[in-house]
Design a protein around this motif. Structure first.
Motif, short mmCIF file in Angstrom:
data_model
loop_
_atom_site.label_atom_id
_atom_site.label_comp_id
_atom_site.label_asym_id
_atom_site.label_seq_id
_atom_site.Cartn_x
_atom_site.Cartn_y
_atom_site.Cartn_z
N LEU A 101 51.12 35.23 44.36
CA LEU A 101 50.29 34.20 44.97
C LEU A 101 51.15 33.12 45.61
N CYS A 102 50.93 32.90 46.90
CA CYS A 102 51.64 31.84 47.65
C CYS A 102 53.15 31.96 47.53
N GLY A 103 53.64 33.18 47.32
CA GLY A 103 55.08 33.42 47.29
C GLY A 103 55.81 32.89 46.07
N GLN A 104 55.07 32.42 45.04
CA GLN A 104 55.78 31.81 43.92
C GLN A 104 55.17 32.07 42.54
N GLU A 105 53.95 32.58 42.49
CA GLU A 105 53.30 32.81 41.19
C GLU A 105 52.91 34.27 41.07
N LEU A 106 53.45 34.95 40.05
CA LEU A 106 53.16 36.36 39.84
C LEU A 106 52.15 36.51 38.70
N LYS A 107 51.07 37.24 38.96
CA LYS A 107 50.07 37.49 37.94
C LYS A 107 49.81 38.99 37.82
N ILE A 108 49.52 39.42 36.60
CA ILE A 108 49.26 40.84 36.34
C ILE A 108 47.90 40.98 35.66
N TYR A 109 47.08 41.87 36.20
CA TYR A 109 45.75 42.10 35.65
C TYR A 109 45.60 43.59 35.32
N ARG A 110 44.96 43.90 34.21
CA ARG A 110 44.69 45.27 33.82
C ARG A 110 43.25 45.63 34.19
N ILE A 111 43.07 46.77 34.84
CA ILE A 111 41.74 47.27 35.18
C ILE A 111 41.57 48.64 34.54
N GLU A 112 40.61 48.73 33.63
CA GLU A 112 40.32 49.99 32.95
C GLU A 112 39.32 50.81 33.75
N ARG A 113 39.43 52.12 33.60
CA ARG A 113 38.49 53.02 34.25
C ARG A 113 37.07 52.75 33.74
N ASN A 114 36.12 52.64 34.66
CA ASN A 114 34.73 52.38 34.31
C ASN A 114 33.88 53.47 34.96
N GLU A 115 33.36 54.40 34.13
CA GLU A 115 32.65 55.56 34.67
C GLU A 115 31.38 55.17 35.41
N GLU A 116 30.69 54.13 34.96
CA GLU A 116 29.46 53.71 35.65
C GLU A 116 29.77 53.16 37.03
N LEU A 117 30.83 52.35 37.12
CA LEU A 117 31.24 51.83 38.42
C LEU A 117 31.70 52.94 39.34
N ILE A 118 32.42 53.90 38.80
CA ILE A 118 32.91 55.01 39.61
C ILE A 118 31.74 55.85 40.13
N GLU A 119 30.74 56.06 39.28
CA GLU A 119 29.57 56.81 39.74
C GLU A 119 28.82 56.06 40.83
N ALA A 120 28.72 54.72 40.66
CA ALA A 120 28.07 53.91 41.70
C ALA A 120 28.87 53.95 42.99
N LEU A 121 30.20 53.88 42.85
CA LEU A 121 31.06 53.98 44.03
C LEU A 121 30.83 55.31 44.75
N TYR A 122 30.79 56.39 43.99
CA TYR A 122 30.61 57.70 44.59
C TYR A 122 29.30 57.78 45.37
N VAL A 123 28.20 57.31 44.77
CA VAL A 123 26.89 57.37 45.43
C VAL A 123 26.90 56.58 46.74
N LEU A 124 27.43 55.36 46.69
CA LEU A 124 27.42 54.50 47.86
C LEU A 124 28.42 54.95 48.93
#
Length: 346
Positions: A191-214
């Motif tokens: 962020l802005c060349g000076q702040e590093l952040k790390i986020y974990r995103i877990e697999r979500n089957e419901e979101l993936i199914e919604a993604l597939y349909v749309l």
């Protein structure tokens, strides 16, 4: 937040079917990207929906509409402005330059080893062959996380990260997990060349199914060469102006279309409301200006306003120049293509 957004989007999509989750086969390597030119890579991407296309395909990308993405996938994007990855003034340029640095810092901070994935990946299910993915990096031999997505954000873009990973990036990552069958990804953002952040995103089957349909719904627009609906964004406006750059003089009668007639009546009502609001805005601004006089700034409990004179500038008086030397217009002509104007008469 992302889940509720998908619930709203899903109302316009076909119902999602409940199914037993089965272990997915590994993604197919559609083509190696080693030595692949950018033009060749873009041609491959037109064969399906890539992970960076996912949010636009489902109407959740703040920078690109479904209509603009449809123009890209159907080969109608020649006139559309594109980010220049070789221009130092472009965020795409710096994102490309800084990506390996972000990945290196991720490895240093987490102790995890990463490696590039030099391929366009394809979903192993033949019914989802149009689901493609480009990964920045894979995480080597780690049970907790398998994918690394590197991002950079400047002063404006960093605001979208105030509450964590923006929804459109979450769409991208869930699409990657869908294609690869992996269970988790880390998003590392500078962020802005000076702040590093790390986020974990877990697999979500419901979101993936919604993604597939749309996404499947969007890909249907591509397969049938049917433009998707507009959404009121600048991207959709830009796409419309490139899709229909000229008019042919035809007059259409929409008086028998209740849907379009209602839209026109609503447009008229909104225009009147906007005019009234603009008048009120000007009146309120002038009241403050009249009390400020020659002051530069005024403060209030909820904020402040400034009223300062800008610096003088020097420009070229083209009108006077052509009046004094009219032959210049013939020596240095410049034709500016006309654009269509949307004018309302009531």
């Amino acid at each position: 937040m992302l889940w509720w957004a998908f619930l709203c989007l899903e109302e316009n999509a076909m119902g999602m079917s409940e199914k037993v989750i089965q272990k997915q086969r590994p993604a197919l390597r559609l083509v190696s990207t080693k030595g692949l030119s950018r033009d060749e890579w873009l041609r491959v991407r037109k064969q399906g929906i890539g992970s960076s296309d996912a949010a636009a395909a489902v109407g959740m990308n703040p920078y690109q509409s479904q209509l603009e993405l449809w123009m890209v996938k159907t080969g109608r994007d020649n006139g559309l402005p594109k980010p220049d990855s070789d221009d130092p003034a472009s965020p795409v340029y710096w994102g490309h330059i800084l990506e390996p640095i972000v990945a290196e810092q991720y490895s240093q901070q987490t102790g995890r080893k990463v490696r590039r994935v030099n391929a366009v990946l394809q979903h192993p299910d033949p019914e989802k062959h149009w689901m493609l993915a480009n990964l920045d990096y894979s995480v080597v031999a780690d049970d907790d996380v398998q994918i690394l997505e590197c991002k950079t954000a400047g002063e404006f873009g960093s605001r979208l990260w105030n509450e964590g990973v923006p929804d459109y990036i979450q769409c991208q990552v869930q699409h990657q997990l869908a294609v690869t069958g992996k269970q988790a990804a880390d998003v590392c953002v500078l962020l802005c060349g000076q702040e590093l952040k790390i986020y974990r995103i877990e697999r979500n089957e419901e979101l993936i199914e919604a993604l597939y349909v749309l996404e499947r719904q969007f890909w249907g627009f591509v397969e049938t060469d049917t433009p998707p609906p507009v959404d009121g964004t600048d991207s959709a406006e830009r796409a419309l102006r490139h899709l229909y750059p000229v008019d042919r003089g035809e007059i259409l009668d929409f008086s028998q279309s209740k849907e379009l007639s209602d839209a026109f009546d609503e447009l008229l009502a909104i225009r009147k409301e906007m005019e009234a609001l603009r008048s009120t805005e000007s009146h309120l601004k002038q009241r403050i200006e009249s009390q400020m006089g020659e002051a530069s700034k005024a403060t209030f409990p909820s904020g402040s306003v400034s009223w300062k004179r800008s610096k003088d500038s020097v420009g070229l008086n083209v009108k006077q120049l052509l009046k004094d030397q009219p032959e210049l217009l013939e020596q240095y002509p410049l034709t500016k293509p006309g654009s269509r104007r949307f004018l309302i008469q009531a």
